[in-house]
Design a protein around this motif. Structure first.
Motif, short mmCIF file in Angstrom:
data_model
loop_
_atom_site.label_atom_id
_atom_site.label_comp_id
_atom_site.label_asym_id
_atom_site.label_seq_id
_atom_site.Cartn_x
_atom_site.Cartn_y
_atom_site.Cartn_z
N PHE A 37 -38.07 27.15 -91.50
CA PHE A 37 -38.05 27.07 -92.83
C PHE A 37 -36.60 26.52 -93.29
N ILE A 38 -36.84 25.40 -94.29
CA ILE A 38 -35.59 25.26 -94.94
C ILE A 38 -35.55 25.08 -96.46
N ALA A 39 -34.85 25.26 -97.20
CA ALA A 39 -34.77 25.28 -98.68
C ALA A 39 -33.50 24.79 -99.19
N ASP A 40 -33.37 24.44 -100.50
CA ASP A 40 -31.93 24.38 -101.24
C ASP A 40 -31.04 23.21 -100.53
N LEU A 41 -31.83 22.26 -99.98
CA LEU A 41 -30.92 20.96 -99.44
C LEU A 41 -30.46 20.28 -100.58
N HIS A 42 -30.83 20.35 -101.76
CA HIS A 42 -30.32 19.57 -102.88
C HIS A 42 -29.69 17.84 -102.59
N LEU A 43 -30.81 17.52 -101.85
CA LEU A 43 -30.51 16.11 -101.39
C LEU A 43 -30.07 15.24 -102.81
N GLY A 93 -38.61 24.81 -101.45
CA GLY A 93 -37.96 24.35 -103.01
C GLY A 93 -36.56 23.74 -102.79
N ASP A 94 -36.36 23.11 -104.06
CA ASP A 94 -34.91 22.43 -104.22
C ASP A 94 -34.57 21.47 -102.86
N LEU A 95 -35.58 20.69 -102.37
CA LEU A 95 -35.34 19.79 -101.58
C LEU A 95 -34.10 18.74 -102.09
N VAL A 96 -34.48 18.51 -103.37
CA VAL A 96 -33.59 17.40 -104.10
C VAL A 96 -32.83 18.24 -105.21
N GLU A 97 -31.50 17.60 -105.60
CA GLU A 97 -30.75 18.04 -106.66
C GLU A 97 -31.58 17.90 -107.93
N PRO A 149 -40.73 49.89 -92.93
CA PRO A 149 -39.64 49.02 -92.79
C PRO A 149 -40.44 47.36 -93.23
N ALA A 150 -39.33 46.97 -93.87
CA ALA A 150 -39.44 45.57 -94.72
C ALA A 150 -38.33 44.66 -94.46
N GLU A 151 -38.59 43.56 -94.53
CA GLU A 151 -37.65 42.52 -94.54
C GLU A 151 -37.88 41.36 -95.40
N ARG A 152 -36.61 41.00 -95.68
CA ARG A 152 -36.50 39.89 -97.19
C ARG A 152 -35.48 38.80 -96.06
N ILE A 153 -36.04 37.68 -95.89
CA ILE A 153 -35.21 36.71 -95.23
C ILE A 153 -34.70 35.29 -96.32
N VAL A 154 -33.39 35.35 -96.61
CA VAL A 154 -33.05 34.51 -97.39
C VAL A 154 -32.41 33.14 -96.75
N LEU A 155 -33.01 31.91 -97.19
CA LEU A 155 -32.49 30.63 -96.58
C LEU A 155 -31.38 30.16 -97.07
N GLY A 156 -30.45 29.65 -96.45
CA GLY A 156 -29.26 29.01 -96.99
C GLY A 156 -29.27 27.77 -97.40
N ASP A 157 -28.11 27.15 -98.30
CA ASP A 157 -28.27 25.84 -98.79
C ASP A 157 -27.79 24.81 -97.84
N TRP A 158 -27.72 23.69 -98.22
CA TRP A 158 -27.48 22.36 -97.34
C TRP A 158 -26.16 21.63 -97.99
N HIS A 205 -23.19 22.19 -94.96
CA HIS A 205 -23.83 22.01 -93.65
C HIS A 205 -25.45 22.44 -93.79
N GLY A 206 -26.26 22.24 -92.79
CA GLY A 206 -27.65 22.75 -92.90
C GLY A 206 -27.81 23.97 -92.84
N SER A 207 -29.09 24.49 -92.98
CA SER A 207 -29.40 25.92 -92.72
C SER A 207 -30.88 25.83 -92.45
N VAL A 208 -31.30 26.81 -91.22
CA VAL A 208 -32.43 26.69 -90.83
C VAL A 208 -32.95 27.98 -90.27
N LEU A 209 -34.16 28.56 -90.75
CA LEU A 209 -34.80 29.69 -90.24
C LEU A 209 -35.91 29.42 -89.24
N ARG A 210 -35.82 29.82 -88.09
CA ARG A 210 -37.01 29.88 -87.03
C ARG A 210 -37.44 31.10 -86.94
N VAL A 211 -38.98 31.12 -86.95
CA VAL A 211 -39.44 32.34 -86.76
C VAL A 211 -40.66 31.99 -85.90
N ASP A 212 -40.64 33.24 -84.64
CA ASP A 212 -41.63 33.15 -83.49
C ASP A 212 -42.40 34.41 -83.65
#
Ligand code: MN
Length: 241
Positions: A5-11, A41-45, A211-220, A223-230
């Protein structure tokens, strides 16, 4: 096997090293071996329409199309910067479009996927503007403008936002906890993944006593930011530019 998962690259043409990082990441082993890549979302600026003939959209389409042609599904959900991205570009870029608020099963666990801006309910001014610009009429009006006029419009919007925040870095209000709980309850999930706030973290909390979980992705931005889920692990990490 894992899902990315990635988001907010703002390319943006002004940050070429981030575009290069994105291209490098999509051709690397991790992406090529993934079960799927999600761009939330927000792949581009700024996205001014699928008919934009600039170099950046061409390079993005090339990168995502190559990954998708190699057999890795690439899902895309619009953010507040690229909500004008539509079917035409998606077809060219090999993207499978997702609605904001889609639930996908990840290794047996239903997971709610969002860009995240609708959860920022404390920002009333933003939510009002959001409602206006997401109507079919507003979008049709913008897209009917000549490409050059849309380019100027986007540049002006960026300048205004820069003058407002004093930097290229976006400062965004955080999500509202009640909006998060309510949205997860309605979707019937105990896991939510979203971006938008640029506050990467894995939050664990109780939702109706479970128990619940909210994962927030980082912006680029820097540097980059990636979530890996298995099946067992969710890992959020940075990528060096
Ligand atoms: Mn956003």
């Amino acid at each position: 096997m894992s899902t990315l998962f990635i988001a907010d690259l703002h390319l943006d043409a002004t940050r070429p090293h981030i575009t290069e990082l994105f291209e490098r990441y999509l051709t690397g082993d991790e992406a090529r071996q993934a079960d799927a890549l999600y761009i939330l979302g927000d792949l581009v600026e700024a996205w001014i329409g699928d008919d934009d003939d600039a170099e950046l959209p061409r390079r993005i389409a090339q990168a995502t199309r190559t990954l998708s042609d190699s057999g890795v599904p690439v899902y895309f959900m619009v953010g507040n910067r690229d909500f004008l991205l539509g079917e035409d570009f998606a077809r060219r870029a090999g993207l499978r479009l997702l609605d904001d608020g889609t639930v996908h099963d990840l290794y047996g666990r239903p997971t709610l996927l969002m860009h995240g801006d609708v959860l920022c309910t404390d920002d009333l001014a933003y939510q009002t503007v959001r409602k206006q610009v997401r109507t079919a009429e507003w979008k049709a009006n913008i897209l009917a403008m000549p490409l050059e006029a849309r380019r100027a419009f986007a540049a002006k919007a960026r300048e205004d936002s820069r003058a407002h925040t004093g930097s290229t870095m976006e400062t965004i209000m955080d999500v509202n906890a009640d909006a998060v709980a309510g949205t997860m309850r309605v979707a019937g999930v105990d896991r939510l993944i979203h971006g938008h706030t640029h506050r990467p973290a894995i939050h664990r909390f109780a939702l109706d006593g479970r128990p619940a979980e909210r994962i927030v992705l980082g912006d680029w931005y820097e540097h980059g930011s990636v979530l890996r889920v298995d099946r067992n692990v969710s890992e959020l990490r940075g990528l060096d530019a």
